[in-house]
Motif scaffolding. Structure first.
Motif, PDB file in Angstrom:
ATOM      1  N   VAL A 196       1.463  18.332   3.109  1.00 23.76           N
ATOM      2  CA  VAL A 196       2.870  18.424   3.483  1.00 23.76           C
ATOM      3  C   VAL A 196       3.070  17.748   4.831  1.00 23.76           C
ATOM      4  O   VAL A 196       2.157  17.708   5.667  1.00 23.76           O
ATOM      5  CB  VAL A 196       3.315  19.909   3.533  1.00 23.76           C
ATOM      6  CG1 VAL A 196       2.504  20.686   4.540  1.00 23.76           C
ATOM      7  CG2 VAL A 196       4.800  20.034   3.818  1.00 23.76           C
ATOM      8  N   LYS A 197       4.259  17.192   5.060  1.00 24.01           N
ATOM      9  CA  LYS A 197       4.573  16.578   6.340  1.00 24.01           C
ATOM     10  C   LYS A 197       4.527  17.632   7.448  1.00 24.01           C
ATOM     11  O   LYS A 197       5.009  18.748   7.274  1.00 24.01           O
ATOM     12  CB  LYS A 197       5.964  15.935   6.308  1.00 24.01           C
ATOM     13  CG  LYS A 197       6.106  14.787   5.326  1.00 24.01           C
ATOM     14  CD  LYS A 197       5.257  13.604   5.742  1.00 24.01           C
ATOM     15  CE  LYS A 197       5.493  12.420   4.823  1.00 24.01           C
ATOM     16  NZ  LYS A 197       4.612  11.291   5.144  1.00 24.01           N
ATOM     17  N   SER A 235       0.831  14.191   8.474  1.00 19.29           N
ATOM     18  CA  SER A 235       0.828  15.255   7.475  1.00 19.29           C
ATOM     19  C   SER A 235      -0.290  16.239   7.758  1.00 19.29           C
ATOM     20  O   SER A 235      -1.193  15.968   8.552  1.00 19.29           O
ATOM     21  CB  SER A 235       0.662  14.663   6.062  1.00 19.29           C
ATOM     22  OG  SER A 235       1.722  13.800   5.742  1.00 19.29           O
ATOM     23  N   GLY A 273       5.544  19.923  -1.076  1.00 17.47           N
ATOM     24  CA  GLY A 273       4.538  18.897  -0.850  1.00 17.47           C
ATOM     25  C   GLY A 273       3.712  18.690  -2.105  1.00 17.47           C
ATOM     26  O   GLY A 273       4.022  19.228  -3.171  1.00 17.47           O
TER      27      GLY A 273
END
Length: 244
Positions: free
Chosen positions: A134-135, A162, A175
């Motif tokens: 996920v960012k 990320s 994500g």
């Protein structure tokens, strides 16, 4: 990617369609090159000026060579910007990113020796997600306000902008999720075309068992050192991403 004093450039990037990556076999051994999969393309960076003009590079068809100025990409020999660089690319050594061709192996039920390429294909088999990419900017607000009991069951590693979160239960964030096979993380909904190659592939790529292998849907992978995974906590996250 800085310009030198003679108005040239020190290094170049190459863009080539993933379907044409087989043409890179003659430069796969160049240890300075790093690669990352993009949107149906493969990016190669750190190509020196000498390498860019070499026979090996010039003989690769369907490629584009760029130099970078700030965050813009310019075609080699051109002064007009073509596009922006994708800051989300996950870079690894070119030799590690190209698909692995395994040596001959023998199936008892086939009774013959044959070769196979590692291929990631969609599957309807359900697997439990154990990791989430996920960012950081999406994960930060949740992680820095979550109770410690919610975080302590997870470990994590930063990958550019990320974070990869590993463990269960996963955090409720948007994500790419992954499941685990032989210390390899595969995207949920995908599997090896030949699952019997899990252990063999892991050994071929990582004989010393030093890494978690992160695969993507384009048959490429990144090596994540096991020693760099950290217990997830607000403090460990903020040490890496100081904006939170």
């Amino acid at each position: 990617m800085a310009e030198n004093t003679s108005n040239g450039v020190n290094t170049y990037l190459m863009e080539i369609a993933l379907k044409d990556k087989g043409f890179l076999s003659n430069i796969r051994h160049w240890e300075n090159l790093k690669a990352a999969p993009g949107n149906n393309v493969l990016w190669i960076k750190d190509i020196t000026a000498q390498q860019a003009d070499s026979v090996e590079i010039q003989s690769i068809p369907y490629k584009k060579l760029y130099y970078q100025r700030d965050n813009l990409l310019f075609l080699k020999g051109n002064n007009l910007p073509e596009k922006k660089i994708d800051g989300t690319l996950l870079w690894s050594l070119l030799s590690r990113v190209l698909p692995v061709e395994l040596p001959s192996f023998n199936h008892n039920y086939f009774g013959v020796s044959q070769k196979a390429d590692v291929k990631i294909v969609p599957t309807e088999t359900e697997r439990e997600p154990v990791a989430l990419l996920v960012k950081a900017k999406k994960a930060g607000p949740y992680i820095t306000t979550a109770p410690a009991i919610r975080l302590r069951v997870l470990s994590w590693i930063g990958i550019n902008d990320s974070v990869l979160l590993a463990g269960t239960p996963l955090l409720p964030l948007e994500g790419q999720t992954y499941w685990l096979a032989a210390d390899m993380l595969l995207p949920t909904g995908y599997d090896f075309e030949f699952p019997q190659l899990y252990a063999f592939t892991k050994k071929a790529i990582d004989p010393n068992d030093d890494y978690i292998i992160l695969w993507d849907k384009e048959n490429t992978y990144a090596l994540l050192p096991k020693t760099e995974f950290m217990p997830l906590s607000i403090s460990s996250f903020r040490l890496t991403y100081s904006d939170y």
